[in-house]
Scaffold this motif. Structure first.
Motif, short mmCIF file in Angstrom:
data_model
loop_
_atom_site.label_atom_id
_atom_site.label_comp_id
_atom_site.label_asym_id
_atom_site.label_seq_id
_atom_site.Cartn_x
_atom_site.Cartn_y
_atom_site.Cartn_z
N LEU A 99 14.19 -18.13 13.17
CA LEU A 99 14.70 -16.97 12.44
C LEU A 99 13.67 -16.41 11.49
CD1 LEU A 99 18.27 -18.25 11.53
CD2 LEU A 99 17.59 -16.81 13.45
N LEU A 100 13.84 -15.13 11.20
CA LEU A 100 13.07 -14.52 10.15
C LEU A 100 13.36 -15.24 8.83
CD1 LEU A 100 13.84 -10.73 10.69
CD2 LEU A 100 11.57 -11.73 10.73
N ALA A 101 12.34 -15.34 7.98
CA ALA A 101 12.62 -15.79 6.63
C ALA A 101 13.50 -14.75 5.95
CB ALA A 101 11.30 -15.95 5.87
N PRO A 102 14.43 -15.18 5.10
CA PRO A 102 15.28 -14.20 4.41
C PRO A 102 14.44 -13.17 3.66
CG PRO A 102 16.11 -16.42 4.09
CD PRO A 102 14.77 -16.56 4.75
N ILE A 103 14.84 -11.93 3.73
CA ILE A 103 14.15 -10.84 3.04
C ILE A 103 15.14 -10.24 2.05
CG2 ILE A 103 12.89 -8.67 3.29
CD1 ILE A 103 12.31 -9.45 6.18
N PRO A 104 15.09 -10.63 0.78
CA PRO A 104 16.09 -10.19 -0.19
C PRO A 104 16.23 -8.68 -0.27
CG PRO A 104 14.77 -11.97 -1.10
CD PRO A 104 14.12 -11.58 0.19
N ALA A 105 15.11 -7.95 -0.12
CA ALA A 105 15.16 -6.50 -0.25
C ALA A 105 16.06 -5.85 0.79
CB ALA A 105 13.75 -5.91 -0.16
N LEU A 106 16.20 -6.49 1.95
CA LEU A 106 17.05 -5.90 2.98
C LEU A 106 18.53 -5.98 2.59
CD1 LEU A 106 15.32 -6.95 6.31
CD2 LEU A 106 15.01 -4.90 4.90
N ARG B 87 0.68 -1.64 0.67
CA ARG B 87 0.83 -0.61 -0.36
C ARG B 87 1.31 0.70 0.24
NH1 ARG B 87 -3.78 -3.15 -2.77
NH2 ARG B 87 -5.21 -1.77 -1.65
N VAL B 88 0.80 1.02 1.42
CA VAL B 88 1.25 2.25 2.10
C VAL B 88 2.72 2.14 2.46
CG1 VAL B 88 1.00 3.64 4.18
CG2 VAL B 88 -1.04 2.87 2.95
N CYS B 89 3.13 1.00 2.99
CA CYS B 89 4.54 0.79 3.34
C CYS B 89 5.42 0.91 2.10
CB CYS B 89 4.73 -0.58 3.97
SG CYS B 89 4.10 -0.74 5.66
N ASP B 90 4.98 0.31 1.01
CA ASP B 90 5.77 0.34 -0.22
C ASP B 90 5.87 1.76 -0.77
OD1 ASP B 90 7.11 -0.88 -2.53
OD2 ASP B 90 5.29 -0.34 -3.62
N GLY B 91 4.74 2.45 -0.86
CA GLY B 91 4.73 3.80 -1.42
C GLY B 91 5.54 4.78 -0.58
N SER B 92 5.34 4.73 0.72
CA SER B 92 6.08 5.65 1.58
C SER B 92 7.57 5.32 1.57
CB SER B 92 5.54 5.59 3.02
OG SER B 92 5.67 4.29 3.57
N GLY B 93 7.90 4.02 1.49
CA GLY B 93 9.30 3.62 1.44
C GLY B 93 9.99 4.15 0.19
N ILE B 94 9.30 4.08 -0.95
CA ILE B 94 9.87 4.58 -2.20
C ILE B 94 10.14 6.08 -2.11
CG2 ILE B 94 9.39 5.02 -4.64
CD1 ILE B 94 7.82 2.38 -4.66
N VAL B 95 9.13 6.82 -1.68
CA VAL B 95 9.26 8.28 -1.60
C VAL B 95 10.37 8.67 -0.62
CG1 VAL B 95 8.09 10.40 -0.89
CG2 VAL B 95 6.87 8.70 -2.25
N LEU B 96 10.38 8.04 0.53
CA LEU B 96 11.35 8.40 1.55
C LEU B 96 12.78 8.01 1.16
CD1 LEU B 96 9.33 7.57 4.77
CD2 LEU B 96 10.03 9.82 3.97
N LEU B 97 12.94 6.87 0.48
CA LEU B 97 14.28 6.49 0.05
C LEU B 97 14.82 7.47 -0.97
CD1 LEU B 97 16.64 4.56 0.18
CD2 LEU B 97 15.52 3.11 -1.52
N GLY C 134 6.52 -5.44 0.07
CA GLY C 134 6.34 -6.46 -0.95
C GLY C 134 5.99 -5.92 -2.32
N GLY C 135 6.25 -4.62 -2.55
CA GLY C 135 5.90 -3.99 -3.83
C GLY C 135 7.13 -3.62 -4.64
N TRP C 136 7.02 -2.45 -5.32
CA TRP C 136 8.09 -2.03 -6.21
C TRP C 136 9.41 -1.83 -5.48
CZ3 TRP C 136 8.24 -2.30 -11.26
CH2 TRP C 136 7.03 -2.35 -11.97
N LEU C 137 9.37 -1.25 -4.30
CA LEU C 137 10.60 -1.02 -3.56
C LEU C 137 11.31 -2.33 -3.26
CD1 LEU C 137 12.49 0.94 -2.07
CD2 LEU C 137 11.08 0.62 -0.03
N ALA C 138 10.57 -3.31 -2.78
CA ALA C 138 11.16 -4.61 -2.47
C ALA C 138 11.72 -5.28 -3.72
CB ALA C 138 10.13 -5.51 -1.79
N ARG C 139 11.00 -5.16 -4.84
CA ARG C 139 11.47 -5.81 -6.07
C ARG C 139 12.76 -5.17 -6.58
NH1 ARG C 139 5.81 -6.59 -6.88
NH2 ARG C 139 5.51 -4.58 -7.95
#
Length: 383
Positions: A10-17, A236-246, A287-292
């Motif tokens: 299994l995937l390790a648990p991902i709290p942000a999800l 960082r790209v994943c985190d930044g784009s995720g924040i903006v898009l959300l 793993g950045g601000w969005l996930a936290r």
């Protein structure tokens, strides 16, 4: 002979999800409560999550054993989804019998059966109602269940002849099929939308709404192709784009409406669906601000019971009306939300977890969560 496996890695648990599920279900509930015109877009977040998590599990199982055990996969999905669904269907019919009469139970019986058989989206297209029905919200669960039924078979066929150690080839094949399927779904939606009379067809149809799920699958395959961890820059790209898009996703949900023709002429399949997948990427991989932020305890707690919240909220809104509750405005909504949360938490604690963990409901067990335990709605979706 390939070694047999009782359960895939299994995937390790991902709290942000979990937190992302909370955001998605909040959008849907706000839409159904009449306070967010575009909250139905939360469904696409759930769809993208499902495609990503399930495809990752399938690729992990193939990489671990060289095979995918269909029976075991379907059994896990059934244990995860069916007990809570059956509880809601039976409980709602009992409530209808108490609050109304036997004729009302009979009127809702066929839709309940269609929901239990995971074909409610097609049932609603075949039996359009002039009003919102008590089980109408199960349409998206039906689409996900149909995906769970078909996608593992497709994956097995696609991976035929690919060895367990050749994960790159396996992921590349799944990526290609996922993208082709998502493109076909987008074309189907645009081609079949001809104004308001065709809205139900493109909104409820499996072929026209499967796109975000397949894009989530493509994300899983894209990640699965990599032999090395993601670089710091990629994260960082994943985190930044995720924040903006959300942020953009939520803002769009405050101004758009379901009858908006632009959604079905390309907006949903070409803009919002891909955006939902990139938000999932930001939460799962950044793993950045969005996930936290999404991993904050209150959001995680809501996310853990988001499947139950989705299942119960619509019957509660439908049956616990202002007239029956002798309330209105914020007090009515607050009472409905508290009842929904109580039912969802009770279902999770005393029905869903014990059945998944195969234990007695009132006996404490060590916590164990993996991607396969994730809500489908993961679910979770909306009308």
């Amino acid at each position: 002979m390939h070694p047999t496996v009782d359960r895939p890695r299994l995937l390790a648990p991902i709290p942000a999800l979990d937190g992302l599920r909370a955001v998605a279900v909040a959008l849907v509930v706000a839409f159904h409560a009449g306070h967010l015109s575009g909250g139905f877009l939360g469904v696409d977040l759930f769809f993208a999550l499902s495609g990503f998590l399930i495809t990752t599990l399938l690729l992990d199982e193939h990489a671990a054993s060289g095979r995918i055990a269909l029976g075991a996969f379907w059994a896990r999905r059934a244990r995860r989804l069916l007990p809570a669904l059956v509880l809601v269907l039976v409980g709602t019919l009992v409530a209808i019998a108490i609050l109304f009469d036997a004729e009302s139970v009979s009127a809702n019986r066929n839709e309940a059966i269609a929901s239990a058989l995971s074909v409610s989206n097609w049932y609603q297209l075949a039996h359009p109602a002039p009003y919102l029905t008590v089980f109408q919200h199960t349409w998206s669960l039906a689409i996900e269940a149909q995906f769970y039924l078909v996608w593992p078979v497709v994956t097995i066929l696609v991976l035929k002849g690919v060895g367990a150690t050749d994960r790159t080839t396996a992921a590349t094949r799944v990526l290609a099929v996922s993208l082709l399927g998502a493109a076909a779904s987008a074309i189907a939606m645009v081609a079949q939308y001809h104004g308001p009379d065709s809205l139900a067809r493109v909104y409820f149809g499996t072929d026209t709404r499967i796109g975000p799920i397949l894009l989530g699958a493509a994300l899983a395959a894209l990640v699965g192709r990599r032999q090395a961890p993601l670089t710091a820059m990629t994260r960082r790209v994943c985190d930044g784009s995720g924040i903006v898009l959300l942020v953009c996703f939520v803002l769009i949900a405050t101004v758009t409406e379901r009858p908006n023709a632009q959604l079905y002429e390309g907006g949903l399949p070409l803009v919002l669906g891909p955006a939902a997948v990139l938000i999932v990427a930001g939460a799962a991989l950044g793993g950045g601000w969005l996930a936290r932020v999404l991993a904050l305890a209150p959001l995680r707690a809501i996310g853990l019971v988001s499947y139950g919240i989705y299942l119960w909220h619509w019957p509660v809104l439908y049956l616990a009306s202002g007239t029956r509750m002798h309330l209105d405005g914020a007090l009515l909504l607050g009472a409905q939300l508290m009842l929904t949360l109580a039912l969802a938490a009770g279902s999770y604690r005393f029905v869903e977890l014990p059945i998944r963990q195969r234990r007695i409901p009132f006996r404490r067990a060590a916590p164990h969560r993996g991607a396969d335990d994730a809500p489908s709605i993961d679910t979770t979706a909306s009308t």
